[in-house]
Design a protein around this motif. Structure first.
Motif, PDB file in Angstrom:
ATOM      1  N   LEU A  20     -56.560  18.076 -47.806  1.00 17.62           N
ATOM      2  CA  LEU A  20     -55.155  18.463 -47.687  1.00 17.62           C
ATOM      3  C   LEU A  20     -54.607  18.070 -46.313  1.00 17.62           C
ATOM      4  N   HIS A  21     -55.429  18.243 -45.275  1.00 15.76           N
ATOM      5  CA  HIS A  21     -55.008  17.833 -43.928  1.00 15.76           C
ATOM      6  C   HIS A  21     -54.748  16.325 -43.885  1.00 15.76           C
ATOM      7  N   GLY A  22     -55.668  15.559 -44.470  1.00 14.46           N
ATOM      8  CA  GLY A  22     -55.493  14.115 -44.487  1.00 14.46           C
ATOM      9  C   GLY A  22     -54.260  13.705 -45.277  1.00 14.46           C
ATOM     10  N   LEU A  23     -53.992  14.409 -46.379  1.00 17.94           N
ATOM     11  CA  LEU A  23     -52.823  14.101 -47.193  1.00 17.94           C
ATOM     12  C   LEU A  23     -51.539  14.351 -46.413  1.00 17.94           C
ATOM     13  N   VAL A  24     -51.513  15.468 -45.682  1.00 16.04           N
ATOM     14  CA  VAL A  24     -50.323  15.784 -44.874  1.00 16.04           C
ATOM     15  C   VAL A  24     -50.073  14.687 -43.849  1.00 16.04           C
ATOM     16  N   LEU A  25     -51.116  14.244 -43.149  1.00 20.44           N
ATOM     17  CA  LEU A  25     -50.949  13.205 -42.143  1.00 20.44           C
ATOM     18  C   LEU A  25     -50.615  11.859 -42.776  1.00 20.44           C
ATOM     19  N   VAL A  27     -48.817  11.489 -45.476  1.00 23.18           N
ATOM     20  CA  VAL A  27     -47.391  11.593 -45.806  1.00 23.18           C
ATOM     21  C   VAL A  27     -46.539  11.422 -44.551  1.00 23.18           C
ATOM     22  N   LEU A  28     -46.962  12.056 -43.448  1.00 20.98           N
ATOM     23  CA  LEU A  28     -46.224  11.902 -42.194  1.00 20.98           C
ATOM     24  C   LEU A  28     -46.210  10.442 -41.750  1.00 20.98           C
ATOM     25  N   GLY A  29     -47.356   9.772 -41.862  1.00 23.06           N
ATOM     26  CA  GLY A  29     -47.400   8.362 -41.512  1.00 23.06           C
ATOM     27  C   GLY A  29     -46.475   7.528 -42.378  1.00 23.06           C
ATOM     28  N   GLY A  30     -46.441   7.840 -43.666  1.00 22.29           N
ATOM     29  CA  GLY A  30     -45.533   7.131 -44.561  1.00 22.29           C
ATOM     30  C   GLY A  30     -44.078   7.369 -44.196  1.00 22.29           C
ATOM     31  N   LEU A  31     -43.745   8.596 -43.816  1.00 19.60           N
ATOM     32  CA  LEU A  31     -42.365   8.903 -43.418  1.00 19.60           C
ATOM     33  C   LEU A  31     -41.980   8.160 -42.142  1.00 19.60           C
ATOM     34  N   ILE A  32     -42.931   8.091 -41.186  1.00 19.64           N
ATOM     35  CA  ILE A  32     -42.658   7.344 -39.949  1.00 19.64           C
ATOM     36  C   ILE A  32     -42.413   5.873 -40.268  1.00 19.64           C
ATOM     37  N   THR A  33     -43.227   5.317 -41.147  1.00 22.69           N
ATOM     38  CA  THR A  33     -43.071   3.904 -41.526  1.00 22.69           C
ATOM     39  C   THR A  33     -41.742   3.676 -42.231  1.00 22.69           C
ATOM     40  N   TRP A  34     -41.379   4.592 -43.100  1.00 23.82           N
ATOM     41  CA  TRP A  34     -40.105   4.452 -43.819  1.00 23.82           C
ATOM     42  C   TRP A  34     -38.930   4.529 -42.851  1.00 23.82           C
ATOM     43  N   ALA A  35     -39.007   5.437 -41.888  1.00 27.66           N
ATOM     44  CA  ALA A  35     -37.898   5.606 -40.944  1.00 27.66           C
ATOM     45  C   ALA A  35     -37.758   4.424 -39.989  1.00 27.66           C
ATOM     46  N   ALA A  36     -38.887   3.752 -39.689  1.00 35.13           N
ATOM     47  CA  ALA A  36     -38.851   2.660 -38.700  1.00 35.13           C
ATOM     48  C   ALA A  36     -39.319   1.343 -39.300  1.00 35.13           C
ATOM     49  N   PHE A 209     -61.838   4.153 -37.268  1.00 34.76           N
ATOM     50  CA  PHE A 209     -61.603   4.793 -38.557  1.00 34.76           C
ATOM     51  C   PHE A 209     -60.117   5.090 -38.759  1.00 34.76           C
ATOM     52  N   SER A 210     -59.427   5.467 -37.679  1.00 36.07           N
ATOM     53  CA  SER A 210     -57.990   5.739 -37.791  1.00 36.07           C
ATOM     54  C   SER A 210     -57.226   4.479 -38.184  1.00 36.07           C
ATOM     55  N   LEU A 211     -57.585   3.348 -37.585  1.00 34.00           N
ATOM     56  CA  LEU A 211     -56.931   2.089 -37.937  1.00 34.00           C
ATOM     57  C   LEU A 211     -57.207   1.714 -39.388  1.00 34.00           C
ATOM     58  N   LEU A 212     -58.439   1.942 -39.842  1.00 30.78           N
ATOM     59  CA  LEU A 212     -58.754   1.689 -41.249  1.00 30.78           C
ATOM     60  C   LEU A 212     -57.886   2.553 -42.158  1.00 30.78           C
ATOM     61  N   GLY A 213     -57.728   3.821 -41.772  1.00 26.95           N
ATOM     62  CA  GLY A 213     -56.903   4.713 -42.570  1.00 26.95           C
ATOM     63  C   GLY A 213     -55.451   4.286 -42.597  1.00 26.95           C
ATOM     64  N   ILE A 214     -54.923   3.848 -41.455  1.00 26.79           N
ATOM     65  CA  ILE A 214     -53.529   3.424 -41.384  1.00 26.79           C
ATOM     66  C   ILE A 214     -53.306   2.123 -42.140  1.00 26.79           C
ATOM     67  N   SER A 216     -54.796   0.998 -44.653  1.00 32.14           N
ATOM     68  CA  SER A 216     -54.940   1.153 -46.107  1.00 32.14           C
ATOM     69  C   SER A 216     -53.720   1.844 -46.702  1.00 32.14           C
ATOM     70  N   LEU A 217     -52.558   1.591 -46.087  1.00 32.60           N
ATOM     71  CA  LEU A 217     -51.302   2.227 -46.509  1.00 32.60           C
ATOM     72  C   LEU A 217     -51.397   3.748 -46.401  1.00 32.60           C
ATOM     73  N   PHE A 218     -52.164   4.183 -45.406  1.00 26.88           N
ATOM     74  CA  PHE A 218     -52.340   5.599 -45.055  1.00 26.88           C
ATOM     75  C   PHE A 218     -53.197   6.373 -46.048  1.00 26.88           C
ATOM     76  N   LEU A 219     -53.573   5.765 -47.157  1.00 30.25           N
ATOM     77  CA  LEU A 219     -54.380   6.487 -48.143  1.00 30.25           C
ATOM     78  C   LEU A 219     -55.762   6.826 -47.586  1.00 30.25           C
ATOM     79  N   GLY A 220     -56.298   5.959 -46.749  1.00 28.94           N
ATOM     80  CA  GLY A 220     -57.608   6.219 -46.168  1.00 28.94           C
ATOM     81  C   GLY A 220     -57.628   7.427 -45.259  1.00 28.94           C
ATOM     82  N   LEU A 221     -56.444   7.808 -44.737  1.00 29.49           N
ATOM     83  CA  LEU A 221     -56.382   8.975 -43.863  1.00 29.49           C
ATOM     84  C   LEU A 221     -56.773  10.254 -44.591  1.00 29.49           C
ATOM     85  N   ILE A 222     -56.639  10.258 -45.908  1.00 29.94           N
ATOM     86  CA  ILE A 222     -56.973  11.457 -46.674  1.00 29.94           C
ATOM     87  C   ILE A 222     -58.441  11.829 -46.472  1.00 29.94           C
TER      88      ILE A 222
END
Length: 255
Positions: A20-25, A27-36, A209-214, A216-222
């Motif tokens: 759930l923590h990874g999912l929240v982050l 989503v936040l990463g996706g929102l940042i990408t959408w905004a910028a 690992f963070s770069l891998l997560g980012i 992967s369209l943020f899905l790896g962050l989960i």
């Protein structure tokens, strides 16, 4: 690597709450990408600044690993308690739960400062406006003159290194024990300076690992976020002797 293995073990013991923590982050990463999405000069700074405040966002992951270590119940109520264990009457006490909040705010300010610095540097010194990742690669990373990319990476490293040294142990220590922000930061620096090779490798693992997560369209962050968050708790437990420090929380709350 042992910290990663222990972190993954904690993730496997409570997969839904951890992910759930990874999912929240994510989503936040996706929102940042959408905004910028059309302002990559801002997006690049935001993503790197995002990693600065990650130790704060992982606070309840530390609490979960702490509860597992003690054989206590790990549920949604634990997460709620972790984020609400502060009382206004204690805000002036230097070693109260407010020390965790103060340090989190400091990390947030540092991340904001880097975002502004990064955006200003790329906007002012790039030869053309930077709107897309391709623009960033072509006119910043691969630019033959100006050394803008080297300057950008160098400034980022100058900020990231002291922030990592200040926070890698501080956040779980502030959650676990009644210490001041200064005590936590000094303890974190001592751990890094005492074991530089281990902590440098740990930093590279976190970034990698963070770069891998980012990427992967943020899905790896989960999966990456809970694994690194739980692993950071075990890094703290292995690096610091806290037997002479008072405990921060019990199942009933702050004491």
């Amino acid at each position: 690597m042992q910290w990663l293995a222990l972190g993954f073990k904690d993730l496997a013991r409570s997969p839904l709450l951890s992910m759930l923590h990874g999912l929240v982050l994510a989503v936040l990463g996706g929102l940042i990408t959408w905004a910028a999405h059309d302002r990559f000069w801002l997006l690049a700074g935001s993503m790197s600044g995002f990693m600065v405040v990650a130790p704060v966002l992982a606070t309840s992951l530390y609490a979960m690993s702490r509860a597992m270590e003690r054989g206590e119940k790990v549920d949604l109520q634990l997460l709620v308690n972790t984020w609400t264990q502060w009382q206004m009457r204690l805000r002036r006490e230097p070693d109260s739960y407010w020390s965790l909040i103060r340090f989190g705010l400091l990390l947030g300010l540092a991340a904001t400062g880097w975002v502004i610095t990064s955006a200003a540097l790329i906007t002012l010194l790039a030869p053309v406006p930077i709107h897309t990742p391709l623009d960033f690669i072509r006119h910043v990373v691969l630019a033959k003159q100006g050394h803008l990319f080297e300057m950008w990476v160098g400034l980022g490293a100058m900020m990231a290194l002291p922030m990592f040294a200040s926070s890698v142990i501080s956040m779980p220590l502030l959650l676990d024990r009644r210490v001041t922000v200064l005590q936590a930061v000094l303890t974190s620096w001592k751990a890094v300076l005492t074991h530089p090779f281990q902590m440098t490798f740990w930093a590279f693992l976190i970034v990698g690992f963070s770069l891998l997560g980012i990427c992967s369209l943020f899905l790896g962050l989960i999966l990456v976020v809970p694994m690194l968050g739980h692993g950071s708790w075990h890094a703290y437990r292995h690096m610091v002797d806290v037997s002479d420090l008072g405990e921060r929380l019990t199942e009933q709350g702050e004491r």
